[in-house]
Design an enzyme around this catalytic site. Structure first.
Site, PDB file in Angstrom:
ATOM      1  N   ASP A 151      -0.283  -6.456   5.379  1.00 46.30           N
ATOM      2  CA  ASP A 151      -1.463  -5.799   4.339  1.00 46.30           C
ATOM      3  C   ASP A 151      -1.475  -4.748   3.750  1.00 46.30           C
ATOM      4  O   ASP A 151      -3.117  -4.494   4.137  1.00 46.30           O
ATOM      5  CB  ASP A 151      -2.587  -7.548   4.345  1.00 46.30           C
ATOM      6  CG  ASP A 151      -1.941  -8.948   4.606  1.00 46.30           C
ATOM      7  OD1 ASP A 151      -0.334  -8.889   3.639  1.00 46.30           O
ATOM      8  OD2 ASP A 151      -1.985 -10.065   4.879  1.00 46.30           O
TER       9      ASP A 151
ATOM     10  N   ASP B 123       6.592 -14.829   7.520  1.00 45.55           N
ATOM     11  CA  ASP B 123       4.803 -14.373   8.009  1.00 45.55           C
ATOM     12  C   ASP B 123       4.500 -14.923   8.875  1.00 45.55           C
ATOM     13  O   ASP B 123       4.742 -16.348   9.660  1.00 45.55           O
ATOM     14  CB  ASP B 123       4.320 -15.089   6.297  1.00 45.55           C
ATOM     15  CG  ASP B 123       2.938 -14.295   6.109  1.00 45.55           C
ATOM     16  OD1 ASP B 123       2.660 -12.754   6.976  1.00 45.55           O
ATOM     17  OD2 ASP B 123       2.459 -14.223   5.249  1.00 45.55           O
TER      18      ASP B 123
END
Ligand code: NOJ
Length: 957
Positions: free
Chosen positions: A621, A545
Site C-alpha cells: 500500500d 493479499d
C-alpha cells in the site's frame, strides 16, 4: 489514522469503517506504536548487549582489533576439525557455557559455501524445514563440490590455528579459512579476504535450555527470554531463548544491497555509526504496515534475507536462510578492515561494510556466494532457490485494478471504455467486495449474477479476470470452506494447540489454513479447481493479499508468535514463509486445474526467498504522492537484486487521489516495472486512464502502448531470467560494474541490458532533468533516436508527454508495433527489430517466443533467436537452447506466418541503399528507405518478410 484492531467485533468494524472513510482526507503516517522497535525486541536487545560487551572488551585489548583479538567467547574445540567429503566439520563452544555447537561447512559447486550450525546435542529439535520450502528441490539435490577438489590444511600462524580449505580445480585464488580462537571465518576470493564471519566477535548462539525453576533466574537469564510482552499481547515463549546472531563483513566493499522489503534507498544505509545512519536496524518480519513510512528500515510485507555486496572488482552475496524474525545492523568502516588476519600489519586501508544478523529461532544456515561477476552471482543464487519461471504472457500486460469494481456492469463498462479509448489492457481485477461477505471463493450474487458470462465476455478480446482470495477464512458454520477446513483440522491452532486460532480480518472473526500441513495445503490448492471454485473459468486468476498474515487484532497486526502449526511448530519459526506457502498452494491449484497444465498467475503481497517461483508480488500500500513514486524505484530494484523479479508498485498510488500529472508520470514509470498494475483504495475517486481527460489521456495511452510495443523484449527478458537468474530491472551498477559513481544510483535504472530509464518523478516540468549516460558507449533516445556518446552528463528538458528512455548502443530490441486491445490479440503479430549500433558498428540481442501459457516450451515448443549485427550484416540464428521435438515442430507450424516486418538500424553512419536478404538459400534485394526515419543515421528495411522461426541474414550495402 490507522485501522484499529480491537477484540470486540463491533468496535473493530466501526473503526474499520471510520478509518476507511478518513483515509483519503488525512496525511499518511504509520502508527509507530503498532510495531516494535528493536528496543522492544528482547532477543535483539540480548544480542545488542552482547555485541556492546564484546566491543568494549575489544577496546580494552587494544585499538586495532583483529579476528585473533576480538573478545568473542566462542572457540573451535581442539581436534574437532575434519573434512568429511564436501563438508568441513567443527565443534565450536562458548568459553563459559560449554554447550558444544556443531558447525557443518559444505562446499558446493561454483564456490558456494554453506555454513550450518546448531547445538551438537540439542535438547529438542530446532525448526529446520525452511530449507525444505525455500531451496530448489527442498535442498535434496544441491550440487556439492567433489571431495577430490577440496583439500584441508591446518597451520599455526601467530600462535593461532588456522584451517584452510582450498579449491583445487575450480578457483585457485579462493580459499576458505577458519581460525580457532576465537572462531572466525574468512572467505578469501581472488586472494583477498572478502566475506568475514565473526571477525567482530559478535557471534552469539543462545542454546536451547530447560526452563529455569520457579524460584528465579538461572545463569543470569536475560529479560524477555521466557516471556515477553508487547502492549497488551503476551508471547509465552514456551521454548525459551533460541536466537543466534553473527557479524558478516564485506571487506573491500562500500555498498550492500538487497534484503527487501524496505522503503529505503537501493544502497543500504548504515544503521549505526554514521551521522545519517538509521536509528533502527533493518528488520525482516512480514507485516501489514498501514501507511508505511519512507526512508525507513521498518519491516514491510515481504522478507528476503539475501544481501549483495558490489565493488568495481566483484559482486558477492550472503543468503541467510531463516524464516523467523530477523534484524540486520549495517555499519561502515572506512578506515581499516578489522578482523583480517592476513593483512595484519600491512596498514591496508580498505573500506568495508559490517553487517550483524540476528534471528529469533531456527537453525543457523548461511550461504556465501562468491560471484565474482553479477551473472555468476545470480547463477549461484538461482542454483539455490531456482529462477523465476516464465509467467503467463498476459501477465506482462497492463492490469486494471481498484478496490473495488462495483459489479458486473461496472467491470464490463471499464472493459468497454478501455477498448473505446484504444488502451490495451490484459487483466481487470476484483478486490474483496466481489465476495459474499468476504467469504472467498464466493461471489456477491447481487452484484455478480453471472460471473462466467462476464469472464467469457472479457475473454472474447483476450482479457482475463483476477479475483482476490485472502487467506483468512470467515468463521461461519454455514460457509463450506470454513466447515471443511474445520472438520479436517486444517486450521492453525491456538497456543495451547487445543482449538483453532482465531483473529480478526476483513470478514470479522476468522481462522487461517495451516499451509505447513501438506494435506491442508493440498486441500486449499484444490479449492481453486474449476469444479470447486464456483463461477471460475480458465480465464480467472488469483491475488493473495493479507498473507503476512494480517490479523487486525494480533500483535503487530499479525499472528501471535507462540501459536501452533502442524508438527507443533510455533508461528515464530516460520512467520516469514507463511505467505509464500499460501502463494505456492494457490499457484499449485491454478496449475493443476486444467489438463494439460497451464502456467498460473498469482499475485502475492507477502513473500520470501523462493516466492519468485509462484508468481508476482507488489510493493504493497503506497500513496498517491511524488515521494512514493520516487520510493518505488529502489523498492522494485531491491527486490530484483534479491531475486524477486516479477514486482511492481501500485500505479497511481493506493491511498489518496493523484493529480493528473502524478498519474501520468506514474504510468510513464510503471510501464518499466516488471509487474504493471494500476490500483486504488476504495475511498479514492475513480481514476481509470480516461478520467483525467486530455492531454493526460493521450500521455497515459502512449505510455501503456509503449509497454505493449515492448512486450517481446519483456518476454525475452523473462526468458533470460528463467535460465540465468538475472534480474529484469537492474540497478546501474549491475550493467556498469566499474562505474563507481553509479553504485548508489537509484533514480534511473536499466531494463535488461538494453534500455536505460530516467523517470520524471517531480511535478515540475520546467526544470530539466539530469541524465548520466555511463560508459564509453552510444546511447539513443528511444523516442527521437537522437544519438549521444557516453560517458555524458547532460540535462534534458521534459514536457509531460516525454519520458527519458535511452537504448544502449550494441543492443537489438524486438517489438510489436501494431496496436491491439490485449497481448493475446498480438500473439501472431509480426515483429519489428531495432538495431542500436555500438561504437564499433555492432549489436546483439535475443528474441524469445512461445505460446505464452502452456509448459510445452519445456519440451522445445519455442522460438529463441540469437540476433547479431556486425559488418553491416544482421543475422538470426537459433539459440543453443533450441531443441528439436514434436512440440517444437508444432509450435513452428503455429508461428509459420509470423515474420519480421521491419528492421530499423539506428546509428549507421554510411549512406546505405540496399538490403540483401538471404533466407532458405534464396537472396532478394530490398531498397532501404530513409523516408520517415527520425534521424539521418537511421535506415529502415521495410518488410524484409523473413520468418521469426527461420535462419536468415540481411546484408546492408
Ligand atoms: C490491502 C491491499 O494491500 C490492497 O491492495 C487491497 O486493495 C486491500 N487490502 C483490500 O483488499
Amino acid at each position: 489514522m490507522k485501522l484499529k484492531r480491537s477484540k470486540s467485533t463491533l468496535v473493530s468494524l466501526l473503526f474499520l469503517a471510520a478509518s476507511v472513510s478518513l483515509l483519503a482526507q488525512v496525511g499518511l503516517a504509520v502508527k509507530q506504536e503498532d510495531f516494535k522497535t528493536s528496543e522492544q525486541v528482547a532477543f535483539y536487545q540480548r544480542h545488542r548487549a552482547f555485541a556492546d560487551g564484546v566491543a568494549k572488551e575489544g577496546q580494552l585489548l587494544g585499538k586495532s582489533i583483529s579476528a585473533s583479538q576480538t573478545a568473542s567467547p566462542y572457540s573451535v574445540l581442539q581436534d574437532s576439525v575434519y573434512l568429511d567429503g564436501h563438508t568441513l566439520v567443527a565443534s565450536v563452544q562458548h568459553g563459559a557455557d560449554k554447550v558444544p555447537l556443531k558447525l557443518n561447512v559444505s562446499f558446493l559447486e561454483h564456490g558456494i559455501v554453506r555454513i550450518r550450525g546448531q547445538e551438537a546435542n540439542p535438547l529438542k529439535p530446532r525448526f529446520d524445514d525452511t530449507q525444505k520450502h525455500v531451496l530448489r528441490d527442498g535442498g535434496a539435490n544441491l550440487k556439492y563440490a567433489s571431495a577430490d577438489s577440496l583439500s584441508l590444511t591446518s597451520e599455526v600462524i601467530n600462535g593461532q590455528t588456522v584451517h584452510v580449505v582450498a579449491f583445487k580445480d575450480a578457483n585457485s585464488t579462493a580459499s576458505f579459512r577458519m581460525t580457532e580462537r576465537p572462531w572466525s571465518v574468512e572467505y578469501v576470493l581472488n586472494n583477498k579476504p572478502s566475506i568475514l564471519l565473526n571477525s567482530k566477535g559478535l557471534f552469539h548462539f543462545e542454546h536451547l535450555r530447560e526452563r529455569p525453576g520457579a524460584d528465579g533466574e538461572v545463569d543470569g537469564e536475560a529479560d524477555g527470554a521466557w516471556e515477553e510482552t508487547f502492549r497488551t499481547w503476551k508471547d509465552t515463549k514456551p521454548r525459551g531463548p533460541e536466537s543466534f546472531g553473527l557479524d558478516i563483513n564485506f571487506s573491500g566493499f562500500e555498498h550492500v544491497y538487497g534484503i527487501p522489503e524496505h522503503a529505503s534507498p537501493l544502497s543500504l544505509k548504515s544503521t549505526r555509526g554514521d551521522k545519517d545512519a538509521y536509528s533502527q536496524p533493518y528488520r525482516l518480519y512480514n507485516l501489514d504496515v498501514f501507511e508505511h513510512d519512507l526512508d525507513s528500515p521498518m519491516a514491510l510485507y515481504g522478507s528476503i534475507p539475501f544481501m549483495v555486496a558490489h565493488n568495481a572488482e566483484s559482486t558477492v552475496g550472503v543468503f541467510w536462510l531463516n524464516a523467523a524474525e530477523t534484524w540486520i545492523d549495517v555499519t561502515r568502516d572506512k578506515s581499516s578492515t578489522l578482523g583480517n588476519l592476513f593483512r595484519l600489519g600491512t596498514g591496508s586501508k580498505e573500506p568495508s561494510v559490517s553487517t550483524h544478523w540476528i534471528s529469533e529461532s531456527g537453525v543457523m544456515d548461511i550461504f556465501l556466494l562468491p560471484g565474482p561477476s553479477t551473472a555468476d552471482l545470480y547463477r549461484q543464487y538461482a542454483e539455490l532457490v531456482e529462477q523465476t519461471p516464465l509467467p503467463r504472457s498476459f501477465a506482462l500486460g497492463y492490469h486494471q485494478c481498484r478496490w473495488n469494481y462495483l459489479d458486473q456492469a461496472d467491470v464490463l463498462a471499464v472493459n468497454d471504455k478501455l477498448q473505446e479509448h484504444g488502451i490495451p489492457y490484459d487483466v481487470i481485477w476484483l478486490d474483496i467486495e466481489h465476495t459474499d461477505g468476504k467469504r472467498y471463493f464466493t461471489w456477491d450474487s447481487g452484484k455478480f449474477p453471472d460471473p462466467v458470462a462476464m469472464q467469457q465476455k472479457l475473454a472474447y478480446n483476450g482479457h482475463q479476470l483476477v479475483n482476490v482470495v485472502d487467506p483468512h477464512i470467515k468463521r461461519d458454520t454455514e460457509y463450506p470452506i470454513w466447515k471443511e477446513a474445520n472438520d479436517s483440522g486444517y486450521f492453525v491452532k491456538n497456543r495451547e494447540g487445543t482449538d483453532n486460532f482465531q483473529g480478526w480480518c476483513w470478514p470479522g472473526d476468522s481462522s487461517w489454513v495451516d499451509y505447513l500441513n501438506p494435506e491442508a495445503a493440498a486441500w486449499i490448492s484444490k479449492q481453486f479447481h474449476l469444479d470447486k471454485y464456483n463461477g471460475s473459468t480458465p480465464n480467472l486468476f488469483v491475488w493473495n493479499d493479507m498473507n503476512e498474515p494480517s490479523v487486525f487484532n494480533g500483535p503487530e497486526i499479525t499472528m501471535d508468535k507462540d501459536i501452533k502449526h502442524h508438527g507443533g511448530w510455533e508461528h515464530r519459526d516460520l512467520h516469514n514463509i507463511f505467505g509464500m506457502l499460501y502463494h505456492k498452494a494457490t499457484a499449485d491449484g491454478l496449475r493443476t486445474r486444467e489438463s494439460p497444465a497451464k502456467r498460473p498467475f498469482v499475485l502475492s503481497r507477502a513473500y520470501f526467498a523462493g516466492s519468485q517461483r509462484y508468481g508476482a508480488v507488489w510493493t504493497g500500500d503506497n500513496a498517491a504522492n511524488w515521494e512514493h513514486l520516487r520510493a518505488s524505484i529502489p523498492m522494485v530494484l531491491s527486490n530484483n537484486v534479491a531475486g524477486m523479479h516479477f514486482v511492481g508498485a501500485d500505479v497511481g498510488g493506493f491511498f489518496g487521489n493523484p493529480t493528473p500529472e502524478l498519474m501520468t508520470r506514474w504510468y510513464q514509470l510503471g510501464i518499466w516495472y516488471p509487474f504493471f498494475r494500476a490500483h486504488a483504495h476504495i475511498d479514492t475517486k475513480r481514476r481509470e486512464p480516461w478520467v483525467f481527460g486530455e492531454p493526460y489521456l493521450t500521455h497515459i495511452r502512449d505510455a501503456i502502448r509503449e509497454r505493449y510495443r515492448l512486450l517481446p523484449y519483456w518476454y525475452t527478458l523473462f526468458r533470460e531470467a528463467s535460465l540465468t537468474g538475472m534480474p529484469l530491472v537492474r540497478p546501474m551498477w549491475m550493467e556498469f560494474p566499474k562505474e563507481t559513481s553509479m553504485f548508489a544510483e537509484d533514480a534511473s535504472f536499466m531494463v535488461g541490458s538494453a534500455i536505460l530509464v530516467v523517470p520524471a518523478t517531480d511535478a515540475d516540468t520546467s526544470t530539466p532533468i539530469d541524465v548520466r549516460l555511463p560508459a564509453q558507449e552510444n546511447w539513443y533516445d528511444m523516442r527521437t533516436h537522437a544519438a549521444y556518446v557516453g560517458p555524458l552528463k547532460r540535462q534534458f528538458a521534459l514536457d509531460l508527454a516525454t519520458t527519458l528512455v535511452f537504448a544502449r548502443g550494441g543492443s537489438i530490441v524486438p517489438t510489436r508495433e501494431r496496436q491491439r486491445g490485449s497481448s493475446e490479440l498480438m500473439r501472431r503479430d509480426p515483429i519489428t527489430l531495432y538495431v542500436y549500433v555500438s561504437q564499433t558498428g555492432t549489436a546483439t540481442g535475443k528474441l524469445y517466443l512461445d505460446d505464452g501459457e502452456s509448459y510445452n516450451y519445456q519440451s522445445g515448443a519455442f522460438i529463441e533467436r540469437d540476433l547479431s549485427f556486425a559488418n553491416a550484416k544482421l543475422t538470426s540464428r537459433p539459440s543453443p537452447h533450441t531443441v528439436s521435438s514434436p512440440e517444437q515442430v508444432d509450435f513452428l507450424a503455429a508461428m509459420s506466418k509470423v515474420r519480421v516486418e521491419r528492421i530499423v538500424v539506428v546509428g549507421m553512419r554510411n549512406a546505405l541503399t540496399n538490403a540483401a536478404v538471404v533466407e532458405n538459400g534464396q537472396t532478394r534485394n530490398i531498397a532501404l528507405t530513409y523516408a520517415g526515419s527520425k534521424v539521418d543515421s537511421e535506415c529502415v528495411i521495410r518488410d524484409p518478410a523473413v520468418l521469426v522461426g527461420n535462419d536468415w541474414e540481411i546484408l546492408l550495402s
